[in-house]
Scaffold this motif. Structure first.
Motif, PDB file in Angstrom:
ATOM      1  N   ALA A   1       0.818  -1.214   0.000  1.00 25.42           N
ATOM      2  CA  ALA A   1       0.000   0.000   0.000  1.00 25.42           C
ATOM      3  C   ALA A   1       0.854   1.269   0.000  1.00 25.42           C
ATOM      4  CB  ALA A   1      -0.936   0.008   1.194  1.00 25.42           C
TER       5      ALA A   1
ATOM      6  N   ASP B   1      -1.795  -0.917  -6.187  1.00 23.83           N
ATOM      7  CA  ASP B   1      -2.755  -0.410  -7.162  1.00 23.83           C
ATOM      8  C   ASP B   1      -2.677  -1.174  -8.482  1.00 23.83           C
ATOM      9  OD1 ASP B   1      -3.881   1.522  -5.515  1.00 23.83           O
ATOM     10  OD2 ASP B   1      -2.331   2.991  -6.004  1.00 23.83           O
TER      11      ASP B   1
ATOM     12  N   GLN C   1      -3.173  -4.329 -10.832  1.00 18.86           N
ATOM     13  CA  GLN C   1      -4.070  -5.483 -10.792  1.00 18.86           C
ATOM     14  C   GLN C   1      -3.319  -6.779 -10.501  1.00 18.86           C
ATOM     15  OE1 GLN C   1      -6.868  -6.260 -13.862  1.00 18.86           O
ATOM     16  NE2 GLN C   1      -7.903  -4.285 -13.701  1.00 18.86           N
TER      17      GLN C   1
ATOM     18  N   GLN D   1      -2.930  -6.941  -6.833  1.00 21.87           N
ATOM     19  CA  GLN D   1      -4.237  -7.141  -6.211  1.00 21.87           C
ATOM     20  C   GLN D   1      -4.705  -8.586  -6.363  1.00 21.87           C
ATOM     21  OE1 GLN D   1      -6.977  -4.288  -7.881  1.00 21.87           O
ATOM     22  NE2 GLN D   1      -5.703  -2.531  -7.307  1.00 21.87           N
TER      23      GLN D   1
ATOM     24  N   GLU E   1     -20.597  -1.645   7.330  1.00 21.82           N
ATOM     25  CA  GLU E   1     -19.356  -1.512   6.562  1.00 21.82           C
ATOM     26  C   GLU E   1     -18.524  -2.789   6.648  1.00 21.82           C
ATOM     27  OE1 GLU E   1     -15.626   1.645   6.057  1.00 21.82           O
ATOM     28  OE2 GLU E   1     -17.124   1.924   7.635  1.00 21.82           O
TER      29      GLU E   1
ATOM     30  N   ALA F   1     -17.553  -5.581   3.510  1.00 24.72           N
ATOM     31  CA  ALA F   1     -16.214  -6.069   3.202  1.00 24.72           C
ATOM     32  C   ALA F   1     -16.139  -7.588   3.318  1.00 24.72           C
ATOM     33  CB  ALA F   1     -15.189  -5.420   4.127  1.00 24.72           C
TER      34      ALA F   1
ATOM     35  N   CYS G   1     -11.399  -7.468  -6.415  1.00 26.04           N
ATOM     36  CA  CYS G   1     -10.017  -7.217  -5.975  1.00 26.04           C
ATOM     37  C   CYS G   1      -9.765  -5.715  -5.848  1.00 26.04           C
ATOM     38  CB  CYS G   1      -9.021  -7.844  -6.946  1.00 26.04           C
ATOM     39  SG  CYS G   1      -8.875  -9.645  -6.825  1.00 26.04           S
ATOM     40  N   SER G   2     -10.269  -4.953  -6.813  1.00 22.38           N
ATOM     41  CA  SER G   2     -10.106  -3.499  -6.767  1.00 22.38           C
ATOM     42  C   SER G   2     -10.878  -2.902  -5.594  1.00 22.38           C
ATOM     43  CB  SER G   2     -10.594  -2.887  -8.082  1.00 22.38           C
ATOM     44  OG  SER G   2     -10.480  -1.477  -8.049  1.00 22.38           O
ATOM     45  N   GLU G   3     -12.072  -3.409  -5.370  1.00 23.29           N
ATOM     46  CA  GLU G   3     -12.887  -2.917  -4.252  1.00 23.29           C
ATOM     47  C   GLU G   3     -12.207  -3.203  -2.919  1.00 23.29           C
ATOM     48  OE1 GLU G   3     -17.075  -4.286  -2.162  1.00 23.29           O
ATOM     49  OE2 GLU G   3     -16.996  -4.231  -4.364  1.00 23.29           O
TER      50      GLU G   3
ATOM     51  N   ARG H   1      -9.038  -3.675  -2.427  1.00 18.14           N
ATOM     52  CA  ARG H   1      -7.785  -2.949  -2.297  1.00 18.14           C
ATOM     53  C   ARG H   1      -7.981  -1.676  -1.474  1.00 18.14           C
ATOM     54  NH1 ARG H   1      -4.748   0.417  -1.195  1.00 18.14           N
ATOM     55  NH2 ARG H   1      -3.021   1.346  -2.346  1.00 18.14           N
ATOM     56  N   SER H   2      -9.146  -1.035  -1.623  1.00 10.12           N
ATOM     57  CA  SER H   2      -9.393   0.229  -0.927  1.00 10.12           C
ATOM     58  C   SER H   2      -9.522   0.052   0.586  1.00 10.12           C
ATOM     59  CB  SER H   2     -10.651   0.905  -1.478  1.00 10.12           C
ATOM     60  OG  SER H   2     -11.804   0.124  -1.201  1.00 10.12           O
ATOM     61  N   VAL H   3      -9.821  -1.173   1.030  1.00  6.79           N
ATOM     62  CA  VAL H   3      -9.959  -1.415   2.474  1.00  6.79           C
ATOM     63  C   VAL H   3      -8.980  -2.485   2.955  1.00  6.79           C
ATOM     64  CG1 VAL H   3     -12.367  -0.681   2.643  1.00  6.79           C
ATOM     65  CG2 VAL H   3     -11.848  -3.052   2.007  1.00  6.79           C
TER      66      VAL H   3
END
Length: 635
Positions: A301, A318, A320, A323, A542, A546, A587-589, A591-593
C-alpha cells in the motif's frame, strides 16, 4: 472488524503486553542463534508464560478455546515456542490426560502443568511415521515381575524427531506394540497392536539418562531449531504394568488383556483423542498467514513503483497483478479464520458430548483443515515474500524465518497427503451410507442434495452473467457443493471399477490425485459455509460489506480456476468471462480497504517486528527498515 473477529481480545492484549515487558524473549531477526541458544530462549518463554499465571494444561483440559487461541497468539512471536507448548501440553500432557484414566490424571497433571515434568510424545519411528499401526517398538509383559519390558528391535524402530527429547524430557508417552503371554500357556506371545505407555527417560534429580535409555540429538533442522528433537532407543527398559495408558484397554496382573472395543475401534479411538494437536497447528498456521498478509499488504500500500508518463509513481498494490495475488489470499485468510473457529466449536462440543458422529466429524474436519491451512499458508508465505520484492528477502522482514519454521507444519501431526486421504475415505463412507439409508452428520448435510445438485445444469443458469446472480450466496454455495458431489460420485465409480481389476489398495493409489482433489473441494465448501455464516452474523454494515466481498471473491476464484465447471457445462464460456471480470472488480474494491482489513488482525508492531510492515511506519517504512539494519537516519 477487530472486535467482531476477536472475542478473546483481552487475552491477546495480556499476552502481547507480557512480551512487550520482556523484549529479550523475542527471537532476534538478524542475529543467528545456535540451536542451543534458541532452545534456551524457548525455555525462558515457556517459564515466562507460566510465571505470568497462565495454565496451558488447564486450558487444554477445560478451556480449549483459550488454549488454541494462545497457540495462534504465539505463532507470530516464535513458532518454536508455539510447538514446544504443543508438545508439552497437547501431545505429552494431552496423551496422559486423554489416553490414561483418573489415576494417571491425578498423578501427573500438576507436574506437567507447572513444567516440573517436561515430557515428549514418542510415536514416530525412523521407518514409520504416518503408518502408526506398523510401529515396531515393543512392550512385552514380564508376568513374573509385573513389568513391561520396552525394546527397540532394530534401527528402523528408533523413535525419531521426538520433540522435547534431546535435552528436556524426563518422561515420554511411548507408542509400542503391546505383547502378553498367550493364555493357553504355550509360551507364545499375543500381539495386541500399538498402545501408549508412560516411560521415564531421565532421573528426576540428576537428569541423567535412565538405564537402557539412549537419546541422541537430531541436530540442526531447516527451521524450529528451538525444539530439541531427539532419537530414542530402548534396551530392556522396565516400567510398571500400571504405566500402560489404559483408558481403552487394560491388562491385569497375569497378562489378561481386555478392551471394550474391537482392535480397529480401539486404535481409532486412541488416535481420535489426539486431534487436538491438529487443531492447534491449524490455529497457529492461520496466525502466521495473518502476519504474513499484514506485512505484504501494508508494504504494497505504501511502496511506490512506476506510474503514468509525466505522473507520480503509484503504490504497487494499485496494480491489478498485485491485487490478484494478495486480495484472494486475504479473502482466504478470513475464510480460514471463521472455519477454524467452527472447528474449535465442534471440538469443544465433541469433548463435552463424546457423540460418536461428532467424533468422526471432528476427526475428518481437523485432518482436512490442518492439511489445507498449512499447505495454503506455506504457499502464501512465498507469494507474500515475492510481493515485497527484494525487501521481502531481507531476514529482518521475517518471511525467511516464517517459511523455514512453518514448513514442517505440512508434515507433522499427520502428513498432509495422508490427512487428505482420511477426508476422502470419510466422504466415501458417508456417500455409501447416504444411499443405503443411514443417517448423516451435520457437516455433510449438503451431500443429501446430490440428486438435485448433479442434474444437468439449467442452460439459462449456465449462461447467466448478471452480477446479482454471480454474487448470490445460493449460487456460490451450490457451485462448490456441486463440485464436491461430482468428484465424490466419480471417485466412487472409478474406485469400484478399478477395485474389481486391481484390488482395493492399487485402485486407491490409481485414483489418488482424484481423491486429494475431492478432499480439498470438500474443505473449501465447508470454508464457504463458515464464511457466509460469519457474514450473516456481522451487524456492522461496513464490515459486513467487506466480509461479503471477500466471501464472494473466495468462492468465485475457486469456480474460475477449476476446469470441472467448464467441462461439465456448469459454467458457460461467457459466464466464465463474467466471473473473471467480477474477480477483478472485487479485488479493486477490496484494495481500498485492504489495510484496515489486515489492521483488524491487531498484531502489534513489537510482535510483528517486520520493519516494512509496521503500523507505525506506514508514512515512512524505510526509516524503521534502515534503523533495523544499523543505518543512522540522515539529518
Amino acid at each position: 472488524m477487530e472486535h467482531y473477529l476477536d472475542d478473546l481480545r483481552s487475552l491477546k492484549l495480556e499476552v502481547y503486553e507480557l512480551f512487550r515487558q520482556h523484549p529479550d524473549l523475542l527471537p532476534p531477526v538478524l542475529e543467528a542463534l545456535t540451536k542451543e541458544q534458541q532452545r534456551d530462549l524457548v525455555r525462558k518463554c515457556m517459564h515466562c508464560i507460566l510465571d505470568a499465571g497462565y495454565s496451558p494444561m488447564f486450558f487444554f483440559n477445560t478451556d480449549f478455546k483459550k488454549y488454541f487461541y494462545l497457540a495462534e497468539l504465539l505463532s507470530m512471536i516464535d513458532l518454536s515456542t508455539t510447538v514446544k507448548l504443543g508438545v508439552q501440553y497437547s501431545l505429552w500432557g494431552g496423551s496422559v490426560m486423554n489416553l490414561g484414566t483418573e489415576r494417571h490424571r491425578k498423578q501427573y497433571f500438576e507436574d506437567i502443568d507447572k513444567l516440573r515434568l517436561p515430557g515428549c510424545f514418542a510415536m514416530t519411528e525412523l521407518r514409520h511415521g504416518s503408518n502408526v499401526a506398523a510401529l515396531q517398538t515393543e512392550a512385552v509383559l514380564d508376568v513374573a515381575t509385573d513389568e513391561w519390558v520396552i525394546n527397540t528391535p532394530d534401527d528402523g524402530a528408533l523413535k525419531w524427531w521426538i520433540g522435547n527429547a534431546a535435552e528436556d524430557g524426563k518422561m515420554g508417552t511411548v507408542f509400542a506394540r503391546l505383547k502378553v503371554p498367550a493364555p493357553d500357556g504355550s509360551g507364545a506371545v499375543d500381539d495386541h497392536g500399538v498402545h501408549a505407555f508412560i516411560v521415564p527417560l531421565r532421573d528426576m534429580a540428576s537428569h541423567e539418562l535412565l538405564p537402557g535409555v539412549d537419546i541422541r540429538d537430531c541436530g540442526y533442522k531447516v527451521g524450529l531449531n528451538g525444539i530439541d528433537n531427539g532419537m530414542l532407543r530402548f534396551t530392556n527398559v522396565r516400567v510398571a504394568r500400571e504405566n500402560l495408558l489404559d483408558r481403552f484397554a487394560t491388562v491385569e496382573r497375569g497378562g489378561k488383556y481386555s478392551s471394550p472395543f474391537t482392535a480397529s475401534k480401539r486404535f481409532a479411538a486412541t488416535l481420535g483423542e489426539l486431534t487436538g494437536g491438529r487443531v492447534g497447528l491449524t490455529t497457529a498456521s492461520v496466525g502466521v498467514l495473518k502476519g504474513a498478509l499484514t506485512i505484504a499488504v501494508r508494504y504494497g500500500a505504501q511502496r511506490q513503483q512506476f506510474g503514468p508518463p509525466d505522473g507520480s509513481e503509484i503504490a504497487v498494490l494499485d496494480y491489478q497483478s498485485q491485487q490478484q495475488k494478495l486480495m484472494p489470499m486475504l479473502a482466504t485468510c478470513y475464510a480460514l479464520h471463521f472455519t477454524k473457529n467452527f472447528l474449535i466449536e465442534q471440538y469443544v462440543e465433541m469433548k463435552r458430548t463424546k457423540d460418536e458422529e461428532l467424533v468422526a466429524d471432528v476427526h475428518s474436519l481437523s485432518a482436512g483443515l490442518k492439511a489445507y491451512t498449512t499447505g495454503y499458508t506455506a504457499s502464501a508465505l512465498s507469494i507474500c515474500r515475492e510481493c515485497c520484492g527484494g525487501h521481502g528477502y531481507a531476514a529482518v522482514n521475517r518471511f525467511g524465518a516464517l517459511r523455514s519454521d512453518h514448513d514442517i507444519f505440512q508434515t507433522f501431526e499427520g502428513d498432509n497427503t495422508v490427512l487428505l486421504q482420511q477426508v476422502a475415505a470419510m466422504l466415501l463412507k458417508r456417500y455409501k451410507e447416504q444411499f443405503s439409508g443411514a443417517p448423516i452428520s451435520a457437516t455433510y448435510n449438503y451431500l443429501r442434495q446430490w440428486a438435485a445438485d448433479t442434474l444437468p445444469p439449467n442452460p439459462l443458469v449456465s449462461h447467466e452473467t448478471d452480477m446479482r446472480h454471480l454474487r448470490d450466496p445460493a449460487f456460490l454455495v451450490r457451485s462448490l457443493r456441486y463440485r464436491t458431489a461430482r468428484l465424490l460420485h466419480t471417485a466412487a465409480l472409478r474406485l469400484r471399477k478399478h477395485t474389481r481389476r486391481l484390488g482395493s489398495f492399487h485402485a486407491w493409489n490409481k485414483c489418488l490425485p482424484h481423491l486429494l482433489a475431492l478432499s480439498r473441494a470438500h474443505i473449501e465448501s465447508v470454508m464457504l459455509d463458515c464464511f457466509l455464516e460469519g457474514v450473516n452474523k456481522c451487524v456492522d454494515a461496513e464490515c459486513r460489506k467487506a466480509l461479503k466481498a471477500m466471501a464472494d471473491l473466495f468462492a468465485l476464484q475457486r469456480i474460475q480456476s477449476d476446469i470441472i465447471f467448464r467441462n461439465d457445462d456448469y459454467v458457460a464460456p461467457e459466464k466464465q468471462k463474467a466471473i473473471q471480470r467480477l474477480i477483478e472488480i472485487l479485488c479493486s474494491e477490496l484494495r481500498s480497504v485492504a489495510v484496515p482489513l489486515v489492521d483488524a488482525f491487531s498484531i502489534p508492531d513489537h510482535i510483528l517486528r517486520a520493519p516494512i510492515g509496521l503500523a507505525s511506519g506506514q508514512s515512512d517504512p524505510y526509516s524503521a527498515y534502515l534503523q533495523s539494519m544499523g543505518y543512522a537516519a540522515s539529518a
